[in-house]
Write an enzyme that holds these catalytic residues in place. Sequence first.
Site, PDB file in Angstrom:
ATOM      1  N   HIS A  78       0.875  -1.183   0.000  1.00 54.70           N
ATOM      2  CA  HIS A  78       0.000   0.000   0.000  1.00 54.70           C
ATOM      3  C   HIS A  78       0.910   1.230   0.000  1.00 54.70           C
ATOM      4  O   HIS A  78       1.704   1.414  -0.912  1.00 54.70           O
ATOM      5  CB  HIS A  78      -0.929  -0.099   1.214  1.00 54.70           C
ATOM      6  CG  HIS A  78      -2.058   0.880   1.273  1.00 54.70           C
ATOM      7  ND1 HIS A  78      -2.433   1.658   0.222  1.00 54.70           N
ATOM      8  CD2 HIS A  78      -2.912   1.201   2.297  1.00 54.70           C
ATOM      9  CE1 HIS A  78      -3.455   2.419   0.572  1.00 54.70           C
ATOM     10  NE2 HIS A  78      -3.763   2.157   1.832  1.00 54.70           N
ATOM     11  N   HIS A 129      -2.386  -2.280  -9.692  1.00 58.52           N
ATOM     12  CA  HIS A 129      -3.334  -1.648  -8.772  1.00 58.52           C
ATOM     13  C   HIS A 129      -4.604  -2.479  -8.741  1.00 58.52           C
ATOM     14  O   HIS A 129      -5.016  -3.003  -9.773  1.00 58.52           O
ATOM     15  CB  HIS A 129      -3.658  -0.213  -9.227  1.00 58.52           C
ATOM     16  CG  HIS A 129      -4.211   0.625  -8.136  1.00 58.52           C
ATOM     17  ND1 HIS A 129      -5.539   0.582  -7.795  1.00 58.52           N
ATOM     18  CD2 HIS A 129      -3.620   1.493  -7.291  1.00 58.52           C
ATOM     19  CE1 HIS A 129      -5.738   1.411  -6.785  1.00 58.52           C
ATOM     20  NE2 HIS A 129      -4.589   1.971  -6.453  1.00 58.52           N
ATOM     21  N   ASP A 150       2.758   5.480  -6.840  1.00 57.38           N
ATOM     22  CA  ASP A 150       3.999   5.377  -6.073  1.00 57.38           C
ATOM     23  C   ASP A 150       5.234   5.198  -6.937  1.00 57.38           C
ATOM     24  O   ASP A 150       6.350   5.254  -6.432  1.00 57.38           O
ATOM     25  CB  ASP A 150       3.901   4.202  -5.091  1.00 57.38           C
ATOM     26  CG  ASP A 150       2.989   4.539  -3.932  1.00 57.38           C
ATOM     27  OD1 ASP A 150       2.992   5.702  -3.531  1.00 57.38           O
ATOM     28  OD2 ASP A 150       2.286   3.653  -3.446  1.00 57.38           O
TER      29      ASP A 150
END
Length: 446
Positions: A285, A324, A380
């Site tokens: 995460h 994702h 990210d």
Amino acid sequence: MNPSKPAAAAAPEETPTATRDSLSITDNRTGRKYEIPIKHDTIRAMDLRQIKVKDGDFGMISYDPAFTNTASCISRVTFIDGDKGILEYRGYPIEELAEKGTYLETAYLILHGELPTRTQLEDWTYHVIHHTFIHESIKKFLDGFHYDAHPMGMLISTVAALSTFYPDAKDIFNPDSRRKQTYRLIGKMPTLSAFAYRHSLGMPYAYPDNDLTYPANFLNMLFRTTELKYHANPTLERALDILFILHAEHEQNCSSTAMRGVGSSHVDPYSAIAAATAALYGPLHGGANEAVLRMLVDIGSVDKVPAYIKGVKAGERKLMGFGHRVYKNYDPRARIVKHIAYEVFDVMGRNPMIDIALEVERIALEDDYFISRRLYPNVDFYTGLIYQSMGFPVTMFPVLFAIPRTAGWIAQWEEMLLDPEQKISRPRQVYLGAARRSYVGIDNRS
Ligand code: ACO
């Protein structure tokens, strides 16, 4: 996720009893038929409970490990269409908010449902800024941490500790109390984070400066040394503010689910935020930005990328920053982040890791392994490069995610509390363990 509704299919002529807004189920064990209502393209799991083989049965439940196809709430905060790469906070596209808005304005929008008027924004900003100081005793907790303690561990602990300073926060059904805790949480998360960072360096804590903007004040608390007044570089200040906007909210992800689940026990919001921050810490995460940077260091140079990708395809490791649960096309935040990276490099110098990252992206996006699994860079993938260029150590990366996400967590928590359909969170299980048996004395065990 709440993808837009597909065009309604023509009603089947041969099933006159079926209405268009119900699901017909035949239980082949019994031959019985059931009509389950459909609303918002959804059936209620509790409507399955009537499906039984015999009286006295518990009734049918649905099995959905990791909630991949189960809505746990009705929400009006964030819309995501993962197939189309759309992200909207309260209906506003993320691209427009990132281009034209500020983080505090966006946080207000997420929490209140509407963009603030000028007066509302001034009032909101005033209150957040006037809740940035933390009790001096918190410095004593921080001093107890080892110099190399991970700042996420320090943040989780200190935000949980805030609940002991504000017992009024237990009054969760009082809107005034919730508002006060919201000011405190949005105001203090940067202070706790910056103090954790300064502790790891052995530097004296730098106190908040009310004259500065939200992101500039954070930079001030992190990086101020001997100057009497800290002046943030405007490009870095704006870059950080945009990154905060991009990370402010993301519907029912792991940490928001933790916030709602823990909050559903009616614990105070500081304890629930500590739980959400812990959920964010994991490398799958919010810890992924840290993991990406470590991966790029591990790869080492552009020529080693193909071999690394080969290892990923062989199942030896994951490509961090890729994939994702919801976005199966492109994470719209990743596109904006990539753009910001170059603006930051113009000020701070080009981060050499960008070449490795670009090569990873190029090879992966042409490779059938990633194409067939619909794996694309997520938010990210590039954020770590920006944070590193701005002078943050990798351990601070997930902290930079937790600060802005606080707005989203509070919005999700409040929505859960005020939803009359919500109760304490408590999923079912399918028990496949041992059948009932009698206790065996220790001398008789094999
Ligand atoms: N690298 C290589 N293969 C991957 C990756 C990856 N990053 N992500 C998924 N896959 C593969 C899986 O092995 C699986 O392959 P299989 O069908 O052959 O078994 C397939 O793609 C589907 O993956 P799932 O694990 O089912 O996808 P899920 O939706 O459960 O996981 C997740 C999503 C956790 C984000 C995953 O893609 C991942 O671990 N990515 C790396 C960590 C990361 O970047 N996390 C940040 C997410 S963004 C955020 O939280 C802010």
